[in-house]
Write an enzyme that holds these catalytic residues in place. Structure first.
Site, PDB file in Angstrom:
ATOM      1  CG  HIS A   1     -14.180   2.996 -11.535  1.00 24.53           C
ATOM      2  ND1 HIS A   1     -14.953   2.995 -10.395  1.00 24.53           N
ATOM      3  CD2 HIS A   1     -13.076   2.253 -11.240  1.00 24.53           C
ATOM      4  CE1 HIS A   1     -14.344   2.297  -9.451  1.00 24.53           C
ATOM      5  NE2 HIS A   1     -13.208   1.826  -9.932  1.00 24.53           N
TER       6      HIS A   1
ATOM      7  CG  ASN B   1      -2.073  -0.933   1.138  1.00 21.78           C
ATOM      8  OD1 ASN B   1      -2.370  -1.471   0.075  1.00 21.78           O
ATOM      9  ND2 ASN B   1      -2.736  -1.158   2.257  1.00 21.78           N
TER      10      ASN B   1
END
Length: 743
Positions: free
Chosen positions: A468, A57
């Site tokens: 998206h 991350n």
């Protein structure tokens, strides 16, 4: 009433004191992941995985968010964010926070996980001298036969400039001195015209070796037969570091240290100027590997002379150098997690994805959808019906066309294979492949080309907007005419991540949804935008306004003394217009419960502003990814799901779809999901007024793990469906003989 209205109008809901900075909020999310790595309630191997996730991350955070802040600082961008911070202030705060965070990561690794591994028989060897003679002999042979032919030592001198160090690659730097009896050597030939060096320090040479990513970084040493449940592990960089003298035969190794850099991954693409978007993105992907350095990770005790060389060559200031107390790049822990022989250290409470009760294996999927809308909750329920939906359509002679958007798919996608087969079978296949899906661009380019070769009509979306949305349309000729089947989802068409992410999907053949789906694809493939829509809510057209209207409607209900409540589940919340709307609804008396996995720029507990708003985050075995929205609507609740978070990029700069849940059984399922997550006492953390999160106080409360509950419910539902199916096919024993005679 007039005074109250004036008081409401006087409140500045955009006061920066009412907002958290999005970057610092994201770092709080990564701290929640780190909390799972530190929690003894999790099995040891899952704790390793969580720590690995925090490292992965953080890499992406630096490549995207930190690099963006640096660009703003360098361009002297002065606009403040919603929390009132300039780019320079944000960058300073982020760098300070990440230094502290990485210290916490390595405290967790060194003080908690390594000792815990040792207790379970797994030893992480970081000093070559801790090896046994047999192990040294094994590694000598391994280095000679496997590693030595692959590694490439790279010297730096006047004829060979500092090499390109690839993004996220692990490297070992060395300072060298020439052996007295080594002869002139290549390195010295380029220096004949130079003045004689006056000190040993000035006579040092720098060289570097990239730790090869094609070889396993985690090396498990041969085990003694009498100790079957143990493992001794050494990392590749420790092995190469030991054998550095073999790579520089004519030199003395003064010191050698691993280092790692992170580079900017932002891509600068002018879509208006790019005649072929696919080729332009391919070109930018090559540049990404060479982006400017934004972080340097080094061992704590690296020689200052080497550190100065690296900082000088990479143009990095000291606050972008991270001194590490342990092995660089903790993502290697995901490999340690996979060591064989330690199955008892893994999580076993979660069953694999279960069969969807309404879509049993081998059923006529179109007939089932005609019966009623089907709502699926992944990964507790299998993603396979979605794959089957497209695969069946590909071979069904009654199917005329398939249209689908693809944002992220797996490396060996059965959905892409089905689309290609459909085109080969003569069906009209239109696929929007989003080439700008960050870090999946190369994968999507490969699929786009393959689909084009198969005969599919491939489009790349609208200029300036990422697509998206998650939608599939199947057009089928039936006895009563053309019928359109639609699949809408909160997650990607990725059969691999569908086992790891929590998402929802809806299958329907209701005509209003079919009409809207057709309009969506006509808009994406051409320039056709219908004047009105039936059910689907689209961004960037009018989704934000619709959400603001729904929020305001709850405020009006509260003012009228009617039931008013908003429950929203999403990944992130940072859109200032939406937050302002929520603050106004709160002031009107609306109760608001938010389930937000990641970023939340909204502050809780501000009197009169957010004192009726509660925010929780669930970090568990699966990545929470679904988006579900409920508006109480004076006792006539409305439910929605979709692909969009409440973020400016989703609402203003992407093609997104949110869809209503209309079937009563589907509504009940959505309500159940929200209520169970609001009751979670095991994996949920609550946002505090200071911007930090703390685990739900369990004292006197039932232990509720929402993800485990959903998993167990899916198992029970699948079992009940199988039993019901078996009972329908049950034939009493007295009839068996008659059937045999008939045969």
């Amino acid at each position: 009433m007039q005074n109250k209205a004036q008081a409401e109008k006087a409140v500045d809901y955009r006061n920066p004191d009412y907002y958290w900075n999005r970057e610092l909020s994201w770092l709080q999310f990564n701290r929640r992941c780190l909390g799972e790595a530190r929690s003894r309630e999790n099995p040891l191997m899952e704790r390793l995985n969580f720590l690995s996730i925090t490292a992965s991350n953080l890499d992406e955070f630096f490549m995207v968010r930190v690099s963006s802040l640096q660009d703003m600082v360098h361009s002297e961008y002065t606009k403040r964010d919603i929390a009132g911070m300039t780019a320079s202030e944000q960058l300073s705060a982020v760098l300070a926070d990440t230094h502290d965070f990485m210290s916490s990561q390595y405290y967790t690794y060194n003080r908690q996980l390594v000792p815990a591994l040792r207790e379970e028989g797994i030893t992480m060897i970081d000093d070559y001298e801790d090896l046994t003679e047999d192990e040294k002999s094994y590694l000598e042979d391994y280095f000679t036969t496997e590693v030595y032919p692959v590694v490439t030592p790279m010297a730096v001198d006047s004829s060979r400039p500092f090499p390109l160090i690839l993004n996220k690659s692990l490297n070992i730097g060395a300072l060298l001195t020439r052996k007295e009896n080594a002869g002139p050597g290549i390195l010295n030939r380029t220096k004949k015209a130079k003045k004689a060096m006056k000190s040993e320090a000035e006579n040092l040479e720098f060289a570097t070796v990239q730790v090869p990513s094609v070889l396993p970084r985690v090396i498990r040493l041969p085990e003694e037969s009498e100790k079957p449940h143990t493992a001794r592990v050494i990392l590749m960089e420790t092995l190469i570091r030991h054998y550095m003298p073999r790579l520089f035969l004519n030199y003395n190794i003064v010191c050698a240290y691993p280092y790692r850099i992170t580079r900017s991954a932002d891509m600068d693409i002018d879509e208006d100027e790019a005649e072929d978007l696919l080729r332009e993105i391919e070109k930018q992907l090559k540049k990404r590997r060479h982006g400017y350095a934004i972080r340097l990770e080094v061992e704590n005790d690296m020689d200052p002379r080497m550190l100065n060389i690296l900082c000088s060559e990479l143009l990095l200031p000291q606050d972008e150098v991270y001194h590490i107390d342990g092995p660089l790049d903790l993502t290697f822990l995901s490999k340690v997690r996979k060591l064989e022989g330690f199955d008892d250290l893994h999580e076993h409470r979660y069953a694999p994805p279960q069969e969807v009760p309404q879509l049993p294996t081998g059923c006529d999927i179109f007939a089932q959808i005609r019966k009623s809308d089907i709502f699926m909750q992944h990964p507790y329920e299998s993603f396979q019906p979605v794959v089957d939906f497209i695969a069946n359509a590909a071979v069904d002679p009654q199917v005329l066309a398939i249209k689908q958007t693809l944002y992220r798919v797996s490396g060996n996608s059965p959905i892409v294979a089905a689309l290609a087969k459909a085109a080969d079978n003569g069906k009209q296949v239109t696929v929007l492949v989003e080439l700008k899906a960050r870090f999946d661009e190369q994968n999507n380019i490969v699929w786009a080309r393959m689909l084009e070769k198969a005969g599919c009509h491939v489009i790349y979306g609208l200029v300036g907007l990422k697509t998206h949305s998650k939608i599939t349309l199947v057009v089928r000729r039936e006895e009563d005419g053309i019928r359109r089947y639609v699949h809408l989802a909160t997650g990607n068409y990725n059969d691999v991540t569908a086992k790891l992410y929590t998402d929802c999907g809806l299958m329907t053949c209701k005509e209003p949804f079919g009409e809207d789906a057709t309009a969506v694809f006509n808009m994406l493939s051409g320039y056709s935008e219908p004047k009105s829509w039936n059910r689907l809510i689209l961004a960037p057209l009018w989704m934000k306004n619709r959400f603001l209207s729904l929020i305001d409607r709850e405020a009006q209900h509260a003012k009228n003394g009617e039931p008013a409540h908003i429950t929203a589940k999403m990944n992130s919340l940072c859109d200032p217009d939406i937050i302002e709307g929520l603050y106004k609804a709160n002031a009107a008396g609306v109760e608001i419960d938010l389930i937000i996995r990641g970023i939340c720029c909204l502050k809780v507990g501000i009197p009169g502003i957010s004192d009726h708003i509660r925010v929780r985050s669930i970090v568990g075995n699966f990545l929470e990814h679904s988006r579900i929205f409920k508006f109480e609507n004076a006792g006539r609740p409305e439910y929605y799901a979709g692909s969009a978070d409440w973020m400016p990029r989703n609402l203003d700069r992407r093609v997104e779809i949110v869809f209503p849940l209309e079937d009563e059984n589907v509504k009940k399922k959505a309500e159940h999901i929200l209520q169970v997550e609001l009751a979670d006492t095991m994996q949920a953390s609550l946002l505090k007024t200071d911007g930090t999160y703390e685990k739900v106080d369990r004292r006197g409360k039932e232990k509720i793990n929402s993800q485990l509950i959903f998993c167990n419910e899916a198992v029970a539902a699948a079992k009940a469906a199988r039993q019901q199916a078996d009972s329908r096919h049950f034939i009493p024993e007295e009839h068996h003989q008659g059937l045999e005679e008939q045969e």
